[in-house]
Every structure is written in C-alpha cells, then in structure tokens.
Design a protein around this motif. Structure first.
Motif, PDB file in Angstrom:
ATOM      1  N   PRO A  48       0.946  -1.364  -0.106  1.00  0.00           N
ATOM      2  CA  PRO A  48      -0.010  -0.027  -0.049  1.00  0.00           C
ATOM      3  C   PRO A  48       0.763   1.244   0.060  1.00  0.00           C
ATOM      4  O   PRO A  48       0.361   2.155  -0.212  1.00  0.00           O
ATOM      5  CB  PRO A  48      -0.853  -0.049   1.426  1.00  0.00           C
ATOM      6  N   GLU A  49       2.223   1.437   0.351  1.00  0.00           N
ATOM      7  CA  GLU A  49       2.970   2.395   0.223  1.00  0.00           C
ATOM      8  C   GLU A  49       3.468   2.752  -1.056  1.00  0.00           C
ATOM      9  O   GLU A  49       3.794   1.986  -1.729  1.00  0.00           O
ATOM     10  CB  GLU A  49       4.056   2.302   1.422  1.00  0.00           C
ATOM     11  N   ALA A  50       3.336   3.967  -1.387  1.00  0.00           N
ATOM     12  CA  ALA A  50       3.579   4.255  -3.001  1.00  0.00           C
ATOM     13  C   ALA A  50       4.021   5.857  -2.931  1.00  0.00           C
ATOM     14  O   ALA A  50       4.103   6.496  -1.811  1.00  0.00           O
ATOM     15  CB  ALA A  50       2.492   4.201  -3.781  1.00  0.00           C
ATOM     16  N   GLU A  51       4.393   6.531  -3.981  1.00  0.00           N
ATOM     17  CA  GLU A  51       4.786   7.456  -4.453  1.00  0.00           C
ATOM     18  C   GLU A  51       4.091   8.136  -5.435  1.00  0.00           C
ATOM     19  O   GLU A  51       3.799   7.887  -6.604  1.00  0.00           O
ATOM     20  CB  GLU A  51       6.287   7.653  -4.946  1.00  0.00           C
ATOM     21  N   ALA A  52       3.390   9.475  -5.007  1.00  0.00           N
ATOM     22  CA  ALA A  52       2.506  10.396  -5.966  1.00  0.00           C
ATOM     23  C   ALA A  52       3.159  11.511  -6.659  1.00  0.00           C
ATOM     24  O   ALA A  52       3.474  12.008  -5.612  1.00  0.00           O
ATOM     25  CB  ALA A  52       1.222  10.408  -5.501  1.00  0.00           C
ATOM     26  N   VAL A  53       3.493  11.704  -7.760  1.00  0.00           N
ATOM     27  CA  VAL A  53       3.949  12.834  -8.214  1.00  0.00           C
ATOM     28  C   VAL A  53       2.797  13.673  -8.882  1.00  0.00           C
ATOM     29  O   VAL A  53       2.244  13.035  -9.806  1.00  0.00           O
ATOM     30  CB  VAL A  53       5.102  12.804  -9.266  1.00  0.00           C
ATOM     31  N   THR A  54       2.745  14.898  -8.407  1.00  0.00           N
ATOM     32  CA  THR A  54       1.590  15.991  -9.029  1.00  0.00           C
ATOM     33  C   THR A  54       2.325  17.031  -9.458  1.00  0.00           C
ATOM     34  O   THR A  54       3.499  17.408  -9.333  1.00  0.00           O
ATOM     35  CB  THR A  54       0.708  16.153  -8.109  1.00  0.00           C
ATOM     36  N   VAL A  55       1.906  17.955 -10.103  1.00  0.00           N
ATOM     37  CA  VAL A  55       2.237  19.149 -10.604  1.00  0.00           C
ATOM     38  C   VAL A  55       2.750  19.860  -9.135  1.00  0.00           C
ATOM     39  O   VAL A  55       3.924  20.597  -9.300  1.00  0.00           O
ATOM     40  CB  VAL A  55       1.500  20.225 -11.183  1.00  0.00           C
TER      41      VAL A  55
ATOM     42  N   VAL B 135       2.364   8.151  -0.400  1.00  0.00           N
ATOM     43  CA  VAL B 135       1.207   8.032  -0.053  1.00  0.00           C
ATOM     44  C   VAL B 135       0.920   6.483   0.564  1.00  0.00           C
ATOM     45  O   VAL B 135       1.656   5.622   0.434  1.00  0.00           O
ATOM     46  CB  VAL B 135       0.308   8.260  -1.239  1.00  0.00           C
ATOM     47  N   HIS B 136      -0.433   6.286   1.049  1.00  0.00           N
ATOM     48  CA  HIS B 136      -0.725   5.036   1.494  1.00  0.00           C
ATOM     49  C   HIS B 136      -2.251   4.589   0.546  1.00  0.00           C
ATOM     50  O   HIS B 136      -2.941   5.441   1.025  1.00  0.00           O
ATOM     51  CB  HIS B 136      -1.019   4.953   2.744  1.00  0.00           C
ATOM     52  N   GLY B 137      -2.184   3.829  -0.164  1.00  0.00           N
ATOM     53  CA  GLY B 137      -3.291   3.599  -1.040  1.00  0.00           C
ATOM     54  C   GLY B 137      -4.295   2.444  -0.347  1.00  0.00           C
ATOM     55  O   GLY B 137      -3.945   1.438   0.474  1.00  0.00           O
TER      56      GLY B 137
ATOM     57  N   VAL C 147     -12.665   2.628  -5.860  1.00  0.00           N
ATOM     58  CA  VAL C 147     -12.530   3.967  -5.814  1.00  0.00           C
ATOM     59  C   VAL C 147     -11.062   3.983  -4.822  1.00  0.00           C
ATOM     60  O   VAL C 147     -11.107   3.471  -3.741  1.00  0.00           O
ATOM     61  CB  VAL C 147     -13.632   4.793  -5.299  1.00  0.00           C
ATOM     62  N   VAL C 148     -10.144   4.564  -5.404  1.00  0.00           N
ATOM     63  CA  VAL C 148      -8.849   4.310  -4.618  1.00  0.00           C
ATOM     64  C   VAL C 148      -8.444   5.540  -3.803  1.00  0.00           C
ATOM     65  O   VAL C 148      -8.279   6.645  -4.780  1.00  0.00           O
ATOM     66  CB  VAL C 148      -7.561   3.839  -5.582  1.00  0.00           C
ATOM     67  N   VAL C 149      -8.107   5.689  -2.778  1.00  0.00           N
ATOM     68  CA  VAL C 149      -7.695   6.715  -2.021  1.00  0.00           C
ATOM     69  C   VAL C 149      -6.322   6.731  -1.757  1.00  0.00           C
ATOM     70  O   VAL C 149      -5.930   5.759  -1.070  1.00  0.00           O
ATOM     71  CB  VAL C 149      -8.528   6.885  -0.453  1.00  0.00           C
ATOM     72  N   LEU C 150      -5.629   7.769  -2.073  1.00  0.00           N
ATOM     73  CA  LEU C 150      -4.212   7.985  -1.441  1.00  0.00           C
ATOM     74  C   LEU C 150      -3.896   9.089  -0.631  1.00  0.00           C
ATOM     75  O   LEU C 150      -4.225  10.161  -0.934  1.00  0.00           O
ATOM     76  CB  LEU C 150      -3.459   8.375  -2.896  1.00  0.00           C
ATOM     77  N   GLU C 151      -3.715   8.286   0.489  1.00  0.00           N
ATOM     78  CA  GLU C 151      -3.611   9.480   1.786  1.00  0.00           C
ATOM     79  C   GLU C 151      -2.180   9.740   1.940  1.00  0.00           C
ATOM     80  O   GLU C 151      -1.383   8.609   1.881  1.00  0.00           O
ATOM     81  CB  GLU C 151      -4.202   8.758   2.840  1.00  0.00           C
ATOM     82  N   PRO C 152      -1.867  10.891   2.094  1.00  0.00           N
ATOM     83  CA  PRO C 152      -0.580  11.276   2.700  1.00  0.00           C
ATOM     84  C   PRO C 152      -0.093  10.322   3.697  1.00  0.00           C
ATOM     85  O   PRO C 152      -0.835  10.181   4.537  1.00  0.00           O
ATOM     86  CB  PRO C 152      -0.646  12.669   3.222  1.00  0.00           C
TER      87      PRO C 152
END
Length: 158
Positions: free
Chosen positions: A97-104, A110-112, A147-152
């Motif tokens: 569940p631990e991942a990295e999200a790159v946005t603008v 994140v934890h998914g 529906v996937v929630v990516l929480e900090p």
C-alpha cells in the motif's frame, strides 16, 4: 422513457487505449516530467504519476492516472481503461500500500486503500459530476470499480 435501456458509450479499440497510455508515459519521460501532468480543475480531473512496488518483482512500477482531490487525499479509479480485470498498479497497491505520487505540486509518499461505504458513494458521486457516462462505463466491467484513496503517508517512527 421508462424501461429504456441506457447504452454504454462507445470505447475505442483496446490497442488505441493502450497506445495512448504508452504515448502519454513516453511524453512524460522524454520531457523529464515537464509535460504530462496537470492539476484538477472544477469539473475536470488532473493527472498524477503513481509509483508502486511490483507485487511479484519488488521493482518500482510507474503509471499515470487521472485523479481528483478530496482534502489532502488524491482519489482515482481502478478502471483498467474500462476493460476487464484489475489494473496492475491497483493489484500492486493492494500488496504494497505504500507508494509515491507525483503531481504538478510535487512528490508525496502515500498510502493506498479502497474507499468503502458512504465514503465510496460520496467519491463516486464526485467522479460522476466530472464524467456523466461513469455509471454506463462502469457497467461494462463485470465487477465493481474500486475507488482508490491515496492518503499522505504518516511519517514512520524508526
């Protein structure tokens, strides 16, 4: 009219969908991230780059996804281009569940997780407001679209 069946929107052939994914990722890679991500705006979703850990290989796996914001959370749909089966990135996130999200706006660890119950319905409604064909597209799949929630991610105590 009552009793009239709603027709699902036509989708392009699968090769067009996968080709667009490859082109988008290639554009992001060639421009070193300067092109390919955008912020969500009212009535529109944005794009992010999610890097998960491969469930079998343990290697980093990156994908570009559409998302909306829900407070500090990023919300996406595990839709696999509305094709059958779960997308690999979602299966990876279920295993790790631990991942990295790159946005603008930058990079976030994140934890998914899958939204459930009232939260899922509320977030599905948010996506429905952006895409009026959402229910018809989801009906093309045999199972429920997560529906996937990516929480900090919370900092770990080492």
């Amino acid at each position: 009219m009552a009793g009239e069946q709603v027709r699902a929107p036509r989708l392009p052939p699968r090769w067009v969908v996968t080709g667009a994914w490859h082109l988008h990722r290639g554009l992001y890679r060639v421009t070193r991230g300067r092109v390919g991500l955008w912020r969500p705006r009212p009535g529109r979703w944005g794009t992010l780059r999610l890097t998960t850990t491969g469930r079998r290989t343990g290697q980093p796996r990156a994908v570009i996804l559409g998302y909306v914001e829900d407070g500090p959370n990023l919300v996406t749909l595990a839709m696999n281009g509305w094709g059958e089966g779960e997308p690999a990135w979602w299966l990876n996130l279920l295993a790790h569940p631990e991942a990295e999200a790159v946005t603008v706006g930058g990079t976030t660890h994140v934890h998914g997780r899958a939204a459930a119950g009232d939260e899922r319905e509320r977030l599905w409604q948010r996506w429905r407001e952006i895409d009026g064909d959402l229910d018809a597209l989801a009906a093309r799949r045999s199972g429920e679209t997560a529906v996937v929630v990516l929480e900090p991610a919370r900092p770990r105590d080492d």
